[in-house]
Write an enzyme that holds these catalytic residues in place. Structure first.
Site, short mmCIF file in Angstrom:
data_model
loop_
_atom_site.label_atom_id
_atom_site.label_comp_id
_atom_site.label_asym_id
_atom_site.label_seq_id
_atom_site.Cartn_x
_atom_site.Cartn_y
_atom_site.Cartn_z
N LYS A 145 0.86 -1.21 0.00
CA LYS A 145 0.00 0.00 0.00
C LYS A 145 0.89 1.26 0.00
O LYS A 145 1.92 1.28 0.68
CB LYS A 145 -0.88 -0.05 1.25
CG LYS A 145 -1.87 1.08 1.37
CD LYS A 145 -2.70 0.87 2.63
CE LYS A 145 -3.73 1.93 2.84
NZ LYS A 145 -4.59 1.66 4.00
N SER A 220 -9.17 1.75 3.11
CA SER A 220 -8.31 2.49 2.22
C SER A 220 -7.33 1.63 1.42
O SER A 220 -6.68 2.16 0.51
CB SER A 220 -7.54 3.53 3.02
OG SER A 220 -6.82 2.93 4.08
N SER A 244 -9.73 -0.71 6.97
CA SER A 244 -9.10 -0.52 5.66
C SER A 244 -8.44 -1.74 5.06
O SER A 244 -8.00 -1.69 3.91
CB SER A 244 -8.08 0.61 5.73
OG SER A 244 -8.77 1.82 5.66
C1 LIG Z 1 -21.05 15.00 10.80
C2 LIG Z 1 -20.17 13.92 10.87
C3 LIG Z 1 -18.79 14.24 11.42
C4 LIG Z 1 -17.96 13.12 11.03
C5 LIG Z 1 -16.64 12.87 11.65
C6 LIG Z 1 -16.09 11.72 10.90
C7 LIG Z 1 -14.84 11.17 11.26
C8 LIG Z 1 -14.43 10.17 10.22
C9 LIG Z 1 -13.73 9.08 10.82
C10 LIG Z 1 -13.76 7.91 10.34
C11 LIG Z 1 -14.43 7.46 9.08
C12 LIG Z 1 -14.42 6.01 9.04
C13 LIG Z 1 -14.30 5.39 7.71
C14 LIG Z 1 -13.44 4.18 7.88
C15 LIG Z 1 -12.38 4.12 6.87
C16 LIG Z 1 -11.25 3.23 7.23
C17 LIG Z 1 -10.03 3.99 7.61
C18 LIG Z 1 -8.79 3.13 7.73
O1 LIG Z 1 -8.81 2.03 8.24
N1 LIG Z 1 -7.62 3.68 7.36
C19 LIG Z 1 -6.35 3.03 7.40
C20 LIG Z 1 -5.24 3.81 8.00
O2 LIG Z 1 -5.44 4.96 8.39
O3 LIG Z 1 -4.14 3.24 8.08
#
Ligand SMILES: CCCCCCCC/C=C\CCCCCCCC(=O)NCC(=O)O
Length: 578
Positions: A145, A220, A244
């Site tokens: 990645k 991701s 992710s």
């Molecule tokens: C009005 C709403 C306010 C929202 C605040 C949102 C915060 C967003 C946080 C998380 C979103 C989650 C999505 C998950 C995605 C996976 C992320 C991941 O595993 N990344 C890998 C890495 O960072 O290494």
């Protein structure tokens, strides 16, 4: 009259510094954006040259020979390299071709790692010496990645501001892979900032799901899942802070596993939010089946050098006793986590898995996720760490095409406005999240305390039922269409929970969406736009893979892998098909 005139002149003059400041800011901003646009153009041109290099290189190998090599399953490939039936140089070339084809279809590769050819040649030279002991992954090409550091390659995280900042050294995991004989050969795509289960950024564009290119491959680690699913890599390394690894694996019909954070080094990757305390991003494998993930983890945890290089990593080796155990276990299960009802196909996948595990002699017990609303809200607070400050600043500093937009504008507002919104924001679930985003050090400290308390409560809930592990949906919905993930946060609650409580968790594909699931979908009640999106995105996805998730407490990774293998061997998609 004259006096009044003078006063108003002074008033106007007082505005001049502000006007100058605003103008300077606008010019600076414009220049900065122009510079970024130049960088993006330059990167597109460099990428073209890089792809040409790969093409020239893989065309040196006969296409039929390449197909023979890439048709091999992981174990067979490893053995053929060990016994000299195939060599590292031709193997890298074969996978370059396959990865090239995969990226033509899905845009999953950021760049080919040119040092791979040198590494392959070096291995080939070493192997000429009959006394040379081939390391276990001798000559196996692996994909990495983009956020994981590879020497001389950028880890942009999809930010154009990070172009042309190559890593000075390999991450610990890449170094280890090379020590084990593997050859990192491509960097794969991700969403800007990594905090999305879509896969789009201004530097390398959008990656699509190989099974339906109008939908996302997950994120991701979406470049990884698309590439592995298309056979362009036998083993990919991703990262996971909210799902992710597991989400892209589920969306593309492959297996993925993340350990608890104590079992993987933190050195040498750029985290989505640096300095995050309790929600650590964890590196882990994606592969066509869980056996490959297990084999990689076995080698990783049995490598003493890793623990010397990272003195903070608890020296816990691969636990054969857990993995080989035949002892029946007590396993909790749920089809609905109480935060976001999952699409019917995911509920069915859990029911089918429960039956399989019962048939294998395990005891299955219904389980309720404690305080689901609280769980997801504190996850969002923990994952963004500082109320979204770092994330929003980094995004504001870049050029974000609409399909890559992961911003949540609320976090950009002044705190006094956010404090008002905490009370009056109309959407209940969004309001709960906003209420948890910390605005000062005291709120941040309290947030960490809430996460610690939640972890404790969860473990107590499992203990009350004497559970060893948990089975649940791998996600809230099938791979949505491009642009949707950032408008549908709640679907990630199924994976996010196991980052919040820092458990081991993995996913294996066990079934596909079918017409009966769509009939069931008509009965689903909706409360808000997130629910409605789950329903709309779950339509017309017949044949797309559906995975199940299994989770277990920290240092029970091998037990979790054992259960994933048991399920996959009985009903796993690939085991059934091949
Ligand atoms: C009005 C709403 C306010 C929202 C605040 C949102 C915060 C967003 C946080 C998380 C979103 C989650 C999505 C998950 C995605 C996976 C992320 C991941 O595993 N990344 C890998 C890495 O960072 O290494």
């Amino acid at each position: 009259m004259t006096e009044n005139y003078c006063l108003s002149c002074i008033g106007y003059y007082a505005l001049i510094p502000f006007a100058v400041y605003a103008l300077a800011w606008i010019i600076d901003n414009y220049n900065h954006r122009q510079k970024l646009k130049v960088l993006v153009k330059q990167r597109a041109a460099d990428r073209k040259v890089n792809f040409e290099w790969a093409k020239n290189n893989f065309e040196k190998l006969d296409e039929r020979r390449a197909a023979e090599i890439t048709a091999k399953e992981f174990e067979e490939l490893k053995n053929s390299l060990q016994n000299g039936e195939i060599g590292p140089v031709e193997t890298v070339r074969a996978f370059q071709r396959k990865a090239f084809e995969a990226t033509e279809k899905t845009n999953c590769v950021c760049l080919f790692i040119q040092d791979a050819m040198e590494t392959a040649q070096h291995l080939e030279d070493l192997a000429k010496d009959p006394s040379y002991q081939k390391p276990p992954l001798f000559g196996v090409p692996v994909s990495i990645k983009e956020s994981i550091h590879v020497k001389n390659m950028d880890s942009t995280l999809g930010y154009s501001q990070n172009i042309n900042k190559p890593s000075e050294s390999n991450s610990l995991s890449v170094d280890q892979l090379i020590r084990l004989g593997a050859i990192p050969f491509v960097h794969t795509n991700l969403p800007i900032a990594l905090l999305s289960y879509g896969c789009s950024n201004p530097v390398y564009g959008t990656t699509s799901n190989p099974l339906d290119t109008s939908r996302v491959p997950g994120g991701s680690s979406g470049g990884e899942s698309a590439l592995v699913a298309l056979g362009g890599s036998v083993l990919g390394i991703g990262t996971d802070v909210g799902g992710s690894i597991r989400t892209p694996a589920s969306f593309c019909g492959i297996a993925g596993f993340k350990s608890s954070s104590d079992r993987t080094p933190q050195l040498g990757k750029t985290a989505s939010i640096p300095g995050r305390q309790l929600l650590l991003s964890v590196e882990g494998p994606l592969a066509k089946n869980i056996d490959v993930c297990t084999e990689y983890l076995r080698l990783k945890w049995n490598d003493a050098v890793l623990f010397e290089k990272d003195v903070y990593l608890p020296p816990v080796r691969f636990q054969y006793s857990q993995y080989m155990s035949k002892e029946p276990l007590r396993i909790g299960f749920y089809t609905n986590d109480g935060y976001q009802r999952a699409s019917p196909a995911y509920e069915r996948a859990v029911r089918e898995t429960v039956q399989v595990l019962k048939d294998l002699g395990h005891t299955l017990v219904e389980f309720e996720v404690p305080q689901p609303d609280h769980m997801y809200s504190i996850f969002c607070a923990g994952a963004t760490a500082d109320g979204g400050h770092f994330l929003m600043n980094s995004l504001a500093n870049d050029i974000i095409p609409p399909e890559a937009n992961i911003g949540f504008p609320v976090a950009r507002l002044p705190h006094f406005i956010q404090r008002i919104l905490r009370r009056y924001w109309p959407n209940r679930r969004e309001r709960q999240i906003i209420q948890e985003l910390p605005h000062d050090t005291e709120e941040m400290r309290k947030m960490h305390e809430k996460i610690e308390d939640y972890r404790h409560d969860f473990v107590l809930a499992m203990r009350a039922k004497r559970l060893d592990a948990i089975v649940c949906p791998s996600f809230g919905c099938p791979p949505p269409h491009h642009g949707v993930p950032n408008k549908l946060l709640s679907a990630s609650s199924y994976t996010a929970l196991y980052n919040l409580i820092d458990f081991a968790a993995g996913t294996v594909p066990i079934t596909v969406h079918n017409a009966a699931d769509e009939i069931e979908l008509r009965k689903v009640k909706t409360e808000d736009s997130w629910d409605r999106k789950i329903v709309s995105e779950s339509k017309n996805c017949d044949g797309l893979p559906v995975a199940v998730q299994i989770a277990a407490p920290p240092f029970r990774e091998e037990m979790c892998l054992r259960l994933l293998k048991e399920v996959e061997s009985k009903i796993g998609l690939y085991h059934r098909r091949h």
